[in-house]
Design an enzyme around this catalytic site. Structure first.
Site, mmCIF file in Angstrom:
data_model
loop_
_atom_site.group_PDB
_atom_site.id
_atom_site.type_symbol
_atom_site.label_atom_id
_atom_site.label_comp_id
_atom_site.label_asym_id
_atom_site.label_seq_id
_atom_site.Cartn_x
_atom_site.Cartn_y
_atom_site.Cartn_z
ATOM 1 C CG HIS A 28 -1.990 -1.068 1.124
ATOM 2 N ND1 HIS A 28 -3.281 -0.819 0.717
ATOM 3 C CD2 HIS A 28 -1.938 -2.404 1.389
ATOM 4 C CE1 HIS A 28 -3.984 -1.948 0.740
ATOM 5 N NE2 HIS A 28 -3.191 -2.921 1.143
ATOM 6 C CG ASP A 60 0.698 9.177 0.219
ATOM 7 O OD1 ASP A 60 0.589 7.999 0.617
ATOM 8 O OD2 ASP A 60 0.079 10.120 0.713
#
Length: 461
Positions: free
Chosen positions: A154, A358
């Site tokens: 993730h 991110d």
């Protein structure tokens, strides 16, 4: 019973309805096809059991394993979050290498592998999530497990340069190669992974698109994660964000919502807002910047430092720019209920999503989903967010350049409605079509096609 889907994640949702897009998606998937969900228990135990605890609260099985306080300190806070998290977020300067961290991380993964090996059938598919379990497939292979093993990361995949900071980098290559399918957020992450194996592991790209490393053959693909866009949009219209914040009629709203983490670029974002305020003319509208940054990993020095820095910057900027009836920066260091967040995002004229690194950033997609299509706000998005690959109609900025971000704020606040609507239409098309259900389905379809390569691998020393 064979052919089950077994999900392994850091936590299992227990007690009440599942919350959050990923949790809801996995819950609905397991409800539909059956299977197991495995994760750590919420509380630590004095002497962790070697067997799972089953929780009878769903139409599928939920199993938890225990961590000791030492496990939590070394496996979770230590290796996972003081080594791997900064490593993957391009912050090698924050890596804290302690021998007990690596030992604790491997001990938990090996213990979990042993517990899973007792219950896994050859036809099962095990879908393992995130950096807490990089070595888990390798540990399972060493125990002779022949089930299909999939992985989804993730957060960003580490680059070759990042991995040079890891003493056990060769082990890392074996860990990843033990999976049959490695799912990453972006094409850039896939490129990083391929470069790592080409440059460091003598990996070979095969004609069918799979990657060979030693005796292992595995697939690496991009599966950008989505949100429950329709559900979030429905939540957004159930409240009035401007009333929640008590904004004046002509007052504009800039919004940032992030966990308090050094990867999110919060100090630079706040400085950019300050630069915009410095340069604002009397004719420009008042714009209030609301930064919601719930606490995370309190007591860890790097996180305590960023909290102090944000408090200092917001105080300085408010001291310079506040008026008797206006505080231009509102900084909230606590959780805000989702039922309030969605209407607040809908009320925002500008969404600021400016991380330094991110994996995806779902707040960017939530901002888009929440907007009024007839009069939408403008998304300002870091080029280093995984979401930038899909959301190219946002105003893309360099989060290290405060002047560029200040200029983007000025441009967003002045943008005519026609342009805002055109940009939003393109963004919403991606967010609503490539939602969380689409992500789950595309990964599982690829997982079914991934042919397992079950050559046993010895555990690295």
């Amino acid at each position: 019973m064979s052919g089950r889907l077994i999900v392994v994640s850091n936590r299992v949702p227990l007690g009440g309805p599942p919350q959050g897009g990923l949790v809801v998606a996995l819950h609905e998937c397991l409800e539909e096809i059956g299977g197991l969900w495995v994760g750590a228990a919420g509380d630590t135990a004095e002497a962790p059991s070697q067997t799972f605890t089953e929780h009878d609260e769903a139409s599928y099985r939920k199993l938890t394993f225990e961590l000791s306080q030492e496990d939590y300190a070394n496996y979770y806070l230590g290796y996972a979050n003081a080594v791997l998290w900064p490593l993957c977020h391009r912050r090698g300067d924050l890596i804290d290498l302690q021998p007990e961290y690596h030992a604790g991380y491997m001990a938990v993964n090996e213990r979990l592998a042993g517990m899973l090996a007792e219950i896994v059938e050859p036809d099962d598919r095990i879908w393992i999530h995130d950096y807490h379990f990089f070595p888990l497939a390798h540990c399972l292979r060493a125990r002779g497990v022949k089930a299909s093993l999939g992985f989804f990361l993730h957060i960003p995949f580490p680059t070759r340069t990042d991995l040079d900071a890891l003493p056990n980098r060769d082990d890392f290559l074996d860990w990843i190669a033990a999976f049959d399918l490695v799912g990453l957020q972006t094409q850039a992450d896939v490129a990083s992974c391929l470069e790592v194996y080409r440059a460091m592991g003598e990996g070979e790209m095969l004609l069918d698109g799979t990657l060979r490393h030693g005796k292992r053959r595995f697939a690496v693909q991009s599966f950008p994660i989505g949100i429950d866009a329709q559900g979030f949009a429905e939540t957004a219209v159930r409240g009035n964000g401007r009333e929640i914040l008590n904004l004046r009629p002509a007052e504009k709203l800039l919004i940032g919502i992030d966990r308090l983490d050094y990867s999110k670029g919060l100090p630079n974002r706040m400085r950019a807002v300050g630069q915009y305020l410095d340069e604002r003319s009397e004719n420009d509208p008042r714009a209030t910047f609301l930064q919601i940054a719930p606490p995370t990993r309190e007591g860890v020095e790097a996180y305590d430092d960023i909290r102090a820095e944000l408090e200092r910057i917001s105080g300085q900027e408010n001291g310079k720019h506040s008026d008797l009836d206006w505080t231009p920066i509102r900084y909230i260091h606590q959780m805000v209920p989702r039922e309030s967040l969605a209407p607040i995002l809908r009320a925002a004229n500008v969404g600021l999503v400016t991380p330094m690194a991110d994996g995806m950033n779902l707040v960017a997609k939530e901002f888009v989903a929440a907007q009024d299509a007839g009069d939408p706000g403008v998304l300002i998005l870091s080029r280093f967010a995984g979401a930038a690959e899909q959301l190219s109609e946002a105003l893309i900025v360099n989060p290290f350049d405060m002047a560029e971000m200040a200029d983007a704020i000025r441009r967003a606040l002045a943008m005519p409605q026609t342009e805002r609507r055109q940009r939003h239409e393109a963004l919403a098309s991606s967010v609503f079509s490539e939602n969380i259900g689409h992500w789950t389905q595309t990964y599982l379809d690829a997982f079914r096609r991934a042919a397992p390569s079950v050559t046993p691998m010895p555990l690295s020393a």
